[in-house]
Design a protein around this motif. Structure first.
Motif, short mmCIF file in Angstrom:
data_model
loop_
_atom_site.label_atom_id
_atom_site.label_comp_id
_atom_site.label_asym_id
_atom_site.label_seq_id
_atom_site.Cartn_x
_atom_site.Cartn_y
_atom_site.Cartn_z
N UNK A 1 0.83 -1.21 0.00
CA UNK A 1 0.00 0.00 0.00
C UNK A 1 0.86 1.25 0.00
N UNK A 2 1.90 1.26 0.83
CA UNK A 2 2.75 2.45 0.94
C UNK A 2 3.47 2.75 -0.37
N UNK A 3 4.00 1.72 -1.03
CA UNK A 3 4.73 1.93 -2.28
C UNK A 3 3.79 2.39 -3.39
N UNK A 4 2.62 1.75 -3.48
CA UNK A 4 1.65 2.15 -4.51
C UNK A 4 1.19 3.59 -4.28
N UNK A 5 0.98 3.97 -3.02
CA UNK A 5 0.53 5.33 -2.71
C UNK A 5 1.56 6.38 -3.14
N UNK A 6 2.84 6.01 -3.09
CA UNK A 6 3.90 6.95 -3.47
C UNK A 6 4.12 7.01 -4.98
N UNK A 7 3.55 6.04 -5.70
CA UNK A 7 3.69 6.07 -7.15
C UNK A 7 2.77 7.12 -7.78
N UNK A 8 1.49 7.07 -7.44
CA UNK A 8 0.53 8.06 -7.93
C UNK A 8 -0.84 7.74 -7.35
N UNK A 9 -1.78 8.71 -7.45
CA UNK A 9 -3.15 8.46 -6.99
C UNK A 9 -3.79 7.34 -7.80
N UNK A 10 -3.53 7.31 -9.09
CA UNK A 10 -4.10 6.26 -9.94
C UNK A 10 -3.53 4.90 -9.55
N UNK A 11 -2.25 4.86 -9.19
CA UNK A 11 -1.62 3.59 -8.84
C UNK A 11 -2.21 3.02 -7.56
N UNK A 12 -2.41 3.86 -6.53
CA UNK A 12 -2.96 3.35 -5.28
C UNK A 12 -4.41 2.93 -5.48
N UNK A 13 -5.14 3.66 -6.30
CA UNK A 13 -6.53 3.28 -6.57
C UNK A 13 -6.60 1.94 -7.29
N UNK A 14 -5.77 1.77 -8.31
CA UNK A 14 -5.75 0.51 -9.06
C UNK A 14 -5.29 -0.64 -8.17
N UNK A 15 -4.29 -0.39 -7.33
CA UNK A 15 -3.78 -1.44 -6.45
C UNK A 15 -4.83 -1.87 -5.44
N UNK A 16 -5.60 -0.92 -4.91
CA UNK A 16 -6.63 -1.26 -3.94
C UNK A 16 -7.75 -2.08 -4.57
N UNK A 17 -8.14 -1.73 -5.78
CA UNK A 17 -9.16 -2.52 -6.49
C UNK A 17 -8.62 -3.92 -6.75
N UNK A 18 -7.38 -4.02 -7.19
CA UNK A 18 -6.77 -5.32 -7.44
C UNK A 18 -6.72 -6.15 -6.17
N UNK A 19 -6.40 -5.51 -5.04
CA UNK A 19 -6.33 -6.24 -3.78
C UNK A 19 -7.70 -6.74 -3.34
N UNK A 20 -8.74 -5.97 -3.63
CA UNK A 20 -10.10 -6.42 -3.29
C UNK A 20 -10.49 -7.62 -4.14
N UNK A 21 -10.12 -7.60 -5.41
CA UNK A 21 -10.39 -8.75 -6.29
C UNK A 21 -9.63 -9.96 -5.78
N UNK A 22 -8.36 -9.77 -5.45
CA UNK A 22 -7.53 -10.85 -4.93
C UNK A 22 -8.15 -11.41 -3.65
N UNK A 23 -8.58 -10.53 -2.74
CA UNK A 23 -9.10 -10.96 -1.45
C UNK A 23 -10.37 -11.78 -1.59
N UNK A 24 -11.21 -11.43 -2.57
CA UNK A 24 -12.46 -12.16 -2.76
C UNK A 24 -12.18 -13.64 -3.04
N UNK A 25 -11.22 -13.93 -3.86
CA UNK A 25 -10.90 -15.32 -4.19
C UNK A 25 -10.10 -15.98 -3.07
N UNK A 26 -9.40 -15.17 -2.28
CA UNK A 26 -8.64 -15.71 -1.16
C UNK A 26 -9.58 -16.36 -0.14
#
Length: 431
Positions: A245-270
């Motif tokens: 989360x910290x690294x994605x947040x430092x990349x850009x607003x779009x990066x942290x948003x995309x990473x959070x959506x990806x993590x939610x998709x990942x978590x659903x299958x987890x």
């Protein structure tokens, strides 16, 4: 064996999925109050989620120990260990409340929100901390019943408690206009009810077995020491998610948003994979407690096959859904362009993740926590090295998720190497 896996895994999956679904309903209710209360709920919920994650050993460690005793034909000792686990959970909950209440502003401040959001978060967190003992008793109670090969009762308790939570939150927030405090009081009441339900079920079993409910000092101490390695393992896992989360947040607003959506998709299958892991904890502990190392090994092979097969299935499902997923989350074109290639990385990881989650559950059920802690630190080092390269090269979000994939592969290697040995196949009522 397949029927046994299904009997344990399906209710476990329902219980795992119930809570995040109801949390979404809580967010929808509080969201009607405005952006600031919703932000406060998000900050406080993350703090409470971290607490729950750090205390997951109360469920996992209890499951393994109780299942071993049950497999050895010592049901009374299994219940006795469960009672000691409940006392340990209550004691930790009281300590968390005593420490967390005065430190609530500092805890919230660490998340860096605005003053208005922080004020709302402190209100929610302080009220919710009153339920910390009940919250941790629920974790330990879940572990007791899973160890006794019962995953249906935790499902019923989870659905009932979260249903009450939604009803009370809607009443307190929307009907009585208590604000974010109303949501916290509703959650507190639901947690207290769930804790009481587990205490009732365990006390009933103890009475039938002729076992007292007073704590055994040695048993509580043993449970605490056994959980230390699982805590270290959990810290290593949580560190990876925080760094992501910290690294994605430092990349850009779009990066942290995309990473959070990806993590939610990942978590659903987890959650589906974690349900098989929970079945693995209970089944492995019971086989080893019964002295059946060959049965434990055979069950591991079967469940690992299940994990890999479901991983392949999830990869296929995600591949089909990938074009539509950005639209479901309503992301901007910039976020979409980052999210789509990250989803490919997630798709490729699913079969590996399926094996990782199952073997993690097997080794927890075997009581092999010391190895899991050391492996957790080793794989965390792998991720840190890969993530450092991403940051140094300014390589972007896809590279960050490839570092996450490298971490998952490292977990796969450490767990499969351990699974192929006989060192974790320690039989008997106590490891």
């Amino acid at each position: 064996m397949d029927a046994e896996i299904v009997r344990l895994a399906v209710p476990a999956f329902g219980a795992l999925v119930a809570e995040p679904l109801f949390l979404l309903a809580d967010a929808a209710i509080v969201g009607r109050l405005g952006t600031v209360p919703l932000g406060g709920l998000g900050v406080a919920s993350q703090a409470l989620t971290t607490l729950t994650g750090m205390s997951i050993f109360l469920a996992y460690g209890t499951t393994a120990a109780v299942a071993r005793q049950l497999g050895a034909g010592r049901r009374e000792a299994a219940i006795r260990h469960g009672i000691d686990g409940l006392w340990l959970a209550a004691a930790i909950g009281v300590l968390v409340l005593a420490a967390g209440w005065p430190l609530a502003p500092q805890i919230v401040g660490a998340f860096g929100g605005t003053a208005a959001v922080s004020l709302q978060a402190v209100t929610y967190l302080r009220i919710s901390l009153l339920g910390a003992p009940a919250m941790l008793v629920v974790l330990a109670g879940t572990g007791v019943l899973r160890g006794l090969q019962d995953t249906r009762t935790p499902l019923l308790v989870a659905v009932a408690a979260n249903g009450v939570n939604i009803a009370l939150n809607a009443t307190f927030v929307l009907g009585l206009h208590f604000g974010i405090a109303g949501s916290a009081w509703g959650t507190l009441a639901a947690q207290a009810g769930a804790g009481a339900a587990y205490l009732t079920v365990v006390a009933r079993g103890a009475r039938r077995a002729g076992i007292g409910l007073r704590p055994d000092r040695r048993g509580v101490t043993t449970a605490a020491l056994a959980g230390a390695s699982l805590v270290l393992r959990t810290i290593a896992l949580q560190a990876v998610l925080v760094l992501m989360t910290a690294i994605a947040a430092r990349q850009s607003d779009a990066a942290i948003a995309a990473s959070q959506v990806a993590m939610r998709v990942w978590s659903l299958f987890v959650y589906a994979l974690d349900a098989i892991a929970i079945a693995a904890q209970a089944i492995t502990g019971r086989y080893l407690g019964a002295g059946d190392a060959a049965g434990a090994k055979a069950a591991t092979r079967r469940m690992t096959g299940w994990g890999a097969a479901y991983g392949v299935l999830f990869s296929a499902i995600l591949l089909l859904l990938r074009p539509a997923l950005p639209g479901l989350f309503g992301v901007t074109p910039g976020v979409r362009s980052l999210l789509l290639p990250v989803l490919l990385v997630i798709i490729v990881q699913q079969p590996v993740a399926g094996v990782v989650f199952v073997l993690d559950g097997v080794l927890i059920g075997a009581g092999d926590q010391d190895y899991l802690a050391l492996a957790g630190l080793a794989t965390l080092a792998v991720f840190c090295g890969a993530a450092a390269l991403v940051v140094r090269a300014d390589a972007g979000l896809v590279a960050l998720w490839l570092a996450y994939a490298a971490w998952m592969l490292a977990r796969f290697i450490t767990l499969t190497l351990r699974g192929r040995t006989s060192r974790w196949l320690v039989t008997g009522a106590v490891r």
